[in-house]
Scaffold this motif. Structure first.
Motif, PDB file in Angstrom:
ATOM      1  N   ALA A 115       0.842  -1.196   0.000  1.00  0.00           N
ATOM      2  CA  ALA A 115       0.000   0.000   0.000  1.00  0.00           C
ATOM      3  C   ALA A 115       0.875   1.242   0.000  1.00  0.00           C
ATOM      4  N   SER A 165      -8.166   0.524  -2.500  1.00  0.00           N
ATOM      5  CA  SER A 165      -7.130   1.061  -3.382  1.00  0.00           C
ATOM      6  C   SER A 165      -7.688   2.273  -4.122  1.00  0.00           C
ATOM      7  N   PRO A 166      -7.195   3.496  -3.799  1.00  0.00           N
ATOM      8  CA  PRO A 166      -6.172   3.769  -2.797  1.00  0.00           C
ATOM      9  C   PRO A 166      -6.713   3.545  -1.386  1.00  0.00           C
TER      10      PRO A 166
END
Length: 522
Positions: free
Chosen positions: A400, A439-440
């Motif tokens: 991430a 995501s994000p």
């Protein structure tokens, strides 16, 4: 009420033995059988308290000239032993047993025949500090190591519980923790800048031989910031130097890891989800060369492949292959383990999205103003090397970009959930949550503690089955001036969203450095 009763017919063997020469010449007498009641099957008592038990033997009399009585306690701990408590019908005993679980036996014995009747009870012996929160604090300008305790046994808070135990003053505390590979009579490690020592299981007593230097295989006297249990071994990092202790047979002595000619970050990545791994690997972060390093000493075995134990992580992946568990975590979340980034944080979790027995180890790295998170699964090396086919070694399980998270550059404490793909971080007295499955990623403010600074943030890892759901509770230690506060936020029912959770709160503590739950030792 419940009574477990056994009649041991000691006369049966005598009767059988006499059958061959039976002359019909017997002197019979009737046995008066007690009916033992009046005592609960589950008994709890504190050390040094008076245990008084008065069994009811039924309608008959059992005079002492014809009957003997015994109370015995059989330890259910690692080192079982039997202790005679009394030889009277009524038990009046000032408890000197060590804390732990016992089988309490009460016998009524007919003196003439030796026949006895027995009742059994479960006895739990506790101290006021046998179970509860251990809060490691730094006191005063010199940061003296001080241990406070919130007792589950009594509900009371005890301050400075190490005072008077004979331990020399130690400063700059790091951690307080339990280890399965420490001596069973002294299973807690206290880690400080002045060195490390074990503490006893009974009242946190201290002895000179508990100093860590007596566990060293060389002349080093380290002050470790981290000691980790790994499969059949312990590892620690002290001043960047890595040590390993083989514990397959006995406790084992620490020695430097051969070939680790670098300074390691003060934490060790390891699989905490299972101990059933033949060839485990741990993960280190090389602060000098800014890279991930894997250490698997069992790889040296000819049965495995006779490989070197220490490898840069990408080289280890090439050697062993990625994890392939047939599910959502297959080792492809990021292409390669990065190099050249600054270390921020590493933490082991039991989060296992595909039930493979390999929790995720999260590592947070920084490159300028960019913050990246890497999740790694450390699995079974032996299968990967010796069996061929699908590998079960290393999974690149999560990645991430955290750069956009609010105030991430000012964060001082991080914690990762074992319940779901969530990260939490503290900035001053404010807590943020990050949903890593998005995501994000999505960051949300959870709560603020006005005027306080969060100095400890964690999900305590429990060992005993009755406590496993509590692994998801968020533990927060905060400080305002010289006073610390412990808060525990329920995590399982709230699913890790702590915005509307009212915490269990304990105030009046010292400046909190670390918090660990002391489970009842059995």
């Amino acid at each position: 009420m419940h009574t477990a009763k056994r009649t041991v017919a000691a006369l049966a063997a005598l009767l059988l033995a006499s059958c061959a020469g039976d002359l019909g010449n017997y002197d019979y007498h009737a046995l008066t059988e007690p009916v033992i009641t009046g005592i609960d099957s589950e008994i709890s008592v504190l050390t040094h308290a008076r245990l008084e038990l008065r069994p009811d033997l039924g309608e008959h009399e059992f005079p002492e000239d014809k009957y003997a009585f015994e109370w015995r306690a059989v330890s259910q701990n690692d080192n079982p032993a039997m202790t005679l408590l009394a030889e009277t019908c009524d038990l009046e005993y000032d408890v000197e047993l060590l804390p732990g679980s016992y089988l309490l036996l009460f016998r009524v014995i007919e003196r003439a025949s030796g026949v006895f009747w027995q009742a059994e009870y479960n006895l739990q012996v506790s101290e006021s500090t046998s179970e509860g929160w251990m809060i490691l604090c730094a006191e005063g300008a010199e940061n003296r190591a001080r241990l406070d305790m919130v007792s589950k046994v009594t509900g009371e808070t005890y301050l400075d519980v190490l005072s008077g135990n004979g331990m020399p003053e130690m400063r700059n505390p790091y951690r307080i923790q339990w280890s399965r590979f420490a001596d069973s009579e002294s299973p807690y490690y206290l880690l400080t800048g002045d060195g490390a020592t074990r503490l006893g299981r009974s009242g946190f007593e201290w002895k000179e031989e508990y100093r860590l230097q007596y566990e060293m295989g060389n002349s080093d006297i380290p002050a470790p910031e981290a000691i980790n249990d790994v499969t059949a071994a312990k590892m620690m990092v002290a001043d960047g130097k890595v040590y390993y202790a083989e514990c397959l047979v006995g406790i084992g002595l620490f020695g430097p890891v051969s070939g680790a000619a670098f300074h390691a970050a003060p934490v060790i990545g390891t699989n905490i989800s299972t101990q059933n791994i033949v060839v485990p690997a741990v993960m280190l972060y090389d602060l000098d060369n800014k890279r991930f390093v894997g250490y698997a000493p069992n790889l040296r075995s000819d049965d495995v492949g006779g490989y070197e134990a220490l490898h840069e992580m990408n080289d280890l992946v090439t050697l062993l292959g990625e994890m392939d568990n047939g599910g959502t975590v297959i080792g492809s979340a990021f292409e390669r383990f990065p190099q050249g980034k600054e270390f921020v944080w590493m933490e082991n979790t039991k989060y296992d999205p595909n039930n493979t027995g390999t929790g995720i180890t999260y590592t947070l790295l920084r490159d300028g103003g960019e913050y990246s998170l890497y999740g790694t699964q450390l699995g079974e090396m032996w299968s990967a090397v010796s069996l061929g086919g699908p590998a079960f070694a290393l999974g690149r399980a999560a990645w991430a970009d955290l750069s956009a998270c609010p105030e991430i550059a000012q964060a001082s404490q991080f914690a990762f959930s074992s319940l779901r793909s969530m990260m939490y971080y503290a900035v001053g007295g404010t807590l943020y949550a990050v949903d890593l499955s998005q995501s994000p990623v999505q960051a949300t403010r959870q709560f603020s503690l006005p005027g306080e600074e969060i100095t400890c943030l964690k999900f305590n890892i429990y060992r005993q089955n009755e406590n496993l759901d509590r692994t998801y509770d968020l533990v927060v230690g905060s400080v305002k001036g010289e006073e610390g506060t412990l808060r525990i936020y329920e995590g399982f029912d709230s699913d890790g969203d702590f915005r509307n959770v009212t915490p269990e709160t304990h105030t009046g503590l010292g400046r909190i450095v670390d918090i660990t739950y002391r489970e009842m030792l059995k």
